[in-house]
Design a protein around this motif. Structure first.
Motif, PDB file in Angstrom:
ATOM      1  N   MET A  48     -15.861   0.521 -46.072  1.00 18.06           N
ATOM      2  CA  MET A  48     -15.917   0.058 -44.690  1.00 18.06           C
ATOM      3  C   MET A  48     -17.345   0.122 -44.148  1.00 18.06           C
ATOM      4  O   MET A  48     -17.757  -0.758 -43.381  1.00 18.06           O
ATOM      5  N   LEU A  49     -18.113   1.122 -44.554  1.00 17.62           N
ATOM      6  CA  LEU A  49     -19.519   1.177 -44.145  1.00 17.62           C
ATOM      7  C   LEU A  49     -20.303   0.056 -44.816  1.00 17.62           C
ATOM      8  O   LEU A  49     -21.160  -0.583 -44.182  1.00 17.62           O
ATOM      9  N   GLN A  50     -20.011  -0.204 -46.088  1.00 19.79           N
ATOM     10  CA  GLN A  50     -20.660  -1.326 -46.770  1.00 19.79           C
ATOM     11  C   GLN A  50     -20.373  -2.636 -46.049  1.00 19.79           C
ATOM     12  O   GLN A  50     -21.262  -3.473 -45.862  1.00 19.79           O
ATOM     13  N   ASP A  51     -19.110  -2.813 -45.628  1.00 17.73           N
ATOM     14  CA  ASP A  51     -18.744  -4.046 -44.927  1.00 17.73           C
ATOM     15  C   ASP A  51     -19.445  -4.143 -43.578  1.00 17.73           C
ATOM     16  O   ASP A  51     -19.909  -5.220 -43.178  1.00 17.73           O
ATOM     17  N   ARG A  52     -19.519  -3.015 -42.855  1.00 21.59           N
ATOM     18  CA  ARG A  52     -20.198  -3.046 -41.559  1.00 21.59           C
ATOM     19  C   ARG A  52     -21.664  -3.451 -41.724  1.00 21.59           C
ATOM     20  O   ARG A  52     -22.170  -4.305 -40.986  1.00 21.59           O
ATOM     21  N   GLU A  53     -22.332  -2.855 -42.699  1.00 23.58           N
ATOM     22  CA  GLU A  53     -23.757  -3.141 -42.899  1.00 23.58           C
ATOM     23  C   GLU A  53     -23.989  -4.578 -43.360  1.00 23.58           C
ATOM     24  O   GLU A  53     -25.045  -5.159 -43.095  1.00 23.58           O
ATOM     25  N   ALA A  54     -22.978  -5.155 -44.053  1.00 23.70           N
ATOM     26  CA  ALA A  54     -23.104  -6.528 -44.530  1.00 23.70           C
ATOM     27  C   ALA A  54     -22.593  -7.551 -43.512  1.00 23.70           C
ATOM     28  O   ALA A  54     -22.632  -8.761 -43.773  1.00 23.70           O
ATOM     29  N   GLY A  55     -22.091  -7.061 -42.356  1.00 22.29           N
ATOM     30  CA  GLY A  55     -21.588  -7.969 -41.342  1.00 22.29           C
ATOM     31  C   GLY A  55     -20.247  -8.585 -41.669  1.00 22.29           C
ATOM     32  O   GLY A  55     -19.895  -9.649 -41.158  1.00 22.29           O
ATOM     33  N   ARG A  56     -19.461  -7.901 -42.528  1.00 23.63           N
ATOM     34  CA  ARG A  56     -18.137  -8.409 -42.896  1.00 23.63           C
ATOM     35  C   ARG A  56     -17.046  -7.764 -42.044  1.00 23.63           C
ATOM     36  O   ARG A  56     -17.238  -6.687 -41.475  1.00 23.63           O
ATOM     37  N   THR A  57     -15.886  -8.413 -41.990  1.00 22.71           N
ATOM     38  CA  THR A  57     -14.733  -7.869 -41.285  1.00 22.71           C
ATOM     39  C   THR A  57     -14.282  -6.581 -41.961  1.00 22.71           C
ATOM     40  O   THR A  57     -14.201  -6.502 -43.197  1.00 22.71           O
ATOM     41  N   LEU A  58     -13.987  -5.555 -41.171  1.00 22.38           N
ATOM     42  CA  LEU A  58     -13.554  -4.277 -41.722  1.00 22.38           C
ATOM     43  C   LEU A  58     -12.077  -4.331 -42.109  1.00 22.38           C
ATOM     44  O   LEU A  58     -11.275  -5.018 -41.478  1.00 22.38           O
ATOM     45  N   GLU A  59     -11.709  -3.552 -43.138  1.00 22.49           N
ATOM     46  CA  GLU A  59     -10.303  -3.452 -43.569  1.00 22.49           C
ATOM     47  C   GLU A  59      -9.555  -2.467 -42.666  1.00 22.49           C
ATOM     48  O   GLU A  59      -8.905  -1.538 -43.133  1.00 22.49           O
ATOM     49  N   LEU A  60      -9.630  -2.694 -41.397  1.00 26.53           N
ATOM     50  CA  LEU A  60      -9.144  -1.716 -40.435  1.00 26.53           C
ATOM     51  C   LEU A  60      -7.618  -1.635 -40.403  1.00 26.53           C
ATOM     52  O   LEU A  60      -7.042  -0.537 -40.406  1.00 26.53           O
ATOM     53  N   GLU A  61      -6.962  -2.781 -40.358  1.00 22.55           N
ATOM     54  CA  GLU A  61      -5.502  -2.752 -40.218  1.00 22.55           C
ATOM     55  C   GLU A  61      -4.796  -2.272 -41.482  1.00 22.55           C
ATOM     56  O   GLU A  61      -3.885  -1.435 -41.398  1.00 22.55           O
ATOM     57  N   PRO A  62      -5.157  -2.745 -42.682  1.00 19.94           N
ATOM     58  CA  PRO A  62      -4.483  -2.224 -43.880  1.00 19.94           C
ATOM     59  C   PRO A  62      -4.673  -0.726 -44.076  1.00 19.94           C
ATOM     60  O   PRO A  62      -3.753  -0.030 -44.521  1.00 19.94           O
ATOM     61  N   ILE A  63      -5.851  -0.205 -43.743  1.00 25.57           N
ATOM     62  CA  ILE A  63      -6.137   1.206 -43.983  1.00 25.57           C
ATOM     63  C   ILE A  63      -5.666   2.084 -42.827  1.00 25.57           C
ATOM     64  O   ILE A  63      -4.988   3.096 -43.030  1.00 25.57           O
ATOM     65  N   LEU A  64      -6.005   1.711 -41.621  1.00 29.57           N
ATOM     66  CA  LEU A  64      -5.740   2.555 -40.451  1.00 29.57           C
ATOM     67  C   LEU A  64      -4.575   2.041 -39.604  1.00 29.57           C
ATOM     68  O   LEU A  64      -3.710   2.817 -39.175  1.00 29.57           O
ATOM     69  N   GLY A  65      -4.540   0.741 -39.379  1.00 31.27           N
ATOM     70  CA  GLY A  65      -3.471   0.177 -38.571  1.00 31.27           C
ATOM     71  C   GLY A  65      -2.094   0.390 -39.170  1.00 31.27           C
ATOM     72  O   GLY A  65      -1.112   0.611 -38.440  1.00 31.27           O
ATOM     73  N   SER A  66      -1.998   0.363 -40.493  1.00 33.75           N
ATOM     74  CA  SER A  66      -0.701   0.553 -41.153  1.00 33.75           C
ATOM     75  C   SER A  66      -0.151   1.954 -40.905  1.00 33.75           C
ATOM     76  O   SER A  66       1.048   2.130 -40.651  1.00 33.75           O
ATOM     77  N   VAL A  67      -1.006   2.968 -40.940  1.00 37.07           N
ATOM     78  CA  VAL A  67      -0.567   4.344 -40.698  1.00 37.07           C
ATOM     79  C   VAL A  67      -0.156   4.506 -39.232  1.00 37.07           C
ATOM     80  O   VAL A  67       0.862   5.145 -38.924  1.00 37.07           O
ATOM     81  N   ARG A  68      -0.913   3.914 -38.334  1.00 35.84           N
ATOM     82  CA  ARG A  68      -0.564   3.984 -36.910  1.00 35.84           C
ATOM     83  C   ARG A  68       0.772   3.271 -36.647  1.00 35.84           C
ATOM     84  O   ARG A  68       1.566   3.717 -35.819  1.00 35.84           O
ATOM     85  N   GLU A  69       1.018   2.180 -37.361  1.00 38.32           N
ATOM     86  CA  GLU A  69       2.297   1.480 -37.202  1.00 38.32           C
ATOM     87  C   GLU A  69       3.468   2.358 -37.657  1.00 38.32           C
ATOM     88  O   GLU A  69       4.495   2.449 -36.977  1.00 38.32           O
TER      89      GLU A  69
END
Length: 321
Positions: A276-297
């Motif tokens: 996710m840090l690599q994606d942020r630094e490269a300006g890519r969309t973060l894998e937020l929902e599969p990793i974090l959103g799924s647990v919150r759901e």
């Protein structure tokens, strides 16, 4: 006996790593790249103290498909619904789709409550409707790999590195055993799991806190662990995820100290940035929902409070394009 035809769909860090290791072992492998975005003809492949150059003559663009027995998908998890039509032409009718992505897979909630869609990963339920789970494997990757500038792949060597394979619909899957053998022949530590949800959750315990907090803070995992306040937040988030698992009758997985011990081992092997840090630094969309959103759901469905994970989600959401 004819060797199975293997395609790696996705030329990110893990995809290139797997394709390279299989290629070096003599296994016929195809690395499927985004059309118009191929790798350099020769890449630098670094693993531990070993650095070598590899000719990537096994890459093929996604719009030139031919059939394979295993298609290992290493794209970002949130891209799977859009990528699926491009993946299908690569898969033989009797072949197996292998998901090697971060976060919880689309079938995870259906496994707990039949017919229930995990919206964080599968918003319209199309993956659950369309993918045959009897011909689907999950590959849980416990391996730290970065794709650096240009064609440079860097993999750390850490105690506990492994690839765990299992089928969500078949406890003792012959296909999972076959692919584990192929990975082992390539020199990788590979094993099968009767219940693949267990290693999936074990990996998630680290990703659900390390990925978002590293993206928020901009710190690699070594500096993240060294900061007292950040470490306390990591521990709190892991405990929240363990509470979610208990609420669903799942094994909660490692304690925070146990889970962060592996992270410390990775950090001791070299400076490493989470995906996710690599994606942020490269300006890519973060894998937020599969990793974090799924647990919150899952937490919301059982009324489990997750204040730490909620704060990570709120902060990281503003970083994702």
């Amino acid at each position: 006996m004819v060797s199975p035809r293997i395609a790696i769909f996705g030329a990110g860090a893990i995809g290139v790593y797997l394709a390279s290791r299989l290629h070096l072992s003599g296994q016929a492998v195809t690395l499927v790249t985004r059309p118009g975005s191929s790798l350099p003809p020769v890449i630098d492949f670094e693993e531990g103290a070993c650095l070598r150059k590899i000719s990537v003559d096994f890459q093929v663009p996604a719009d030139a498909p031919y059939k394979h027995d295993f298609v290992i998908v290493t794209t970002k998890a949130q891209d799977l619904p859009v990528a699926l039509p491009l993946i299908r032409p690569w898969l033989d009718a009797d072949g197996h789709l292998v998901i090697a992505q971060n976060g919880l897979p689309w079938w995870f909630l259906d496994h707990l409550e039949e017919g229930t869609v995990l919206r964080a990963v599968d918003p319209d339920g199309s993956l659950l409707r369309e993918i045959n789970l009897a011909r689907t494997l999950s590959c849980v990757v416990f391996k730290s790999v970065e794709r650096l500038a240009g064609g440079h792949i860097r993999a750390l060597v850490t105690d506990g590195d492994r690839f765990v394979l299992g089928c969500p619909a078949i406890a003792h899957s012959p296909a999972a055993a076959q692919l584990a053998d192929i990975l082992a022949q390539a020199g990788l530590q590979a094993e099968t799991a009767e219940d693949i949800t267990v290693p999936l959750w074990e990996k998630l315990l680290g990703n659900v806190v390390l990925n978002p907090l590293s993206a928020i803070s901009g710190l690699d995992i070594g500096n993240l662990l060294a900061d007292h306040d950040h470490r306390a937040r990591l521990v709190a988030g892991i405990e929240e995820a363990r509470a979610v698992a208990r609420a669903w009758g799942l094994p909660p997985g490692s304690t925070p100290d146990q889970r962060l011990l592996r992270t410390a081992k990775v950090a001791a092997s070299g400076t490493f940035r989470t995906s996710m840090l690599q994606d942020r630094e490269a300006g890519r969309t973060l894998e937020l929902e599969p990793i974090l959103g799924s647990v919150r759901e899952l937490a919301r469905r059982r009324g489990v409070p997750t204040p730490t994970l909620d704060s990570f989600h709120a902060a990281a959401r503003h970083l994702s394009i």
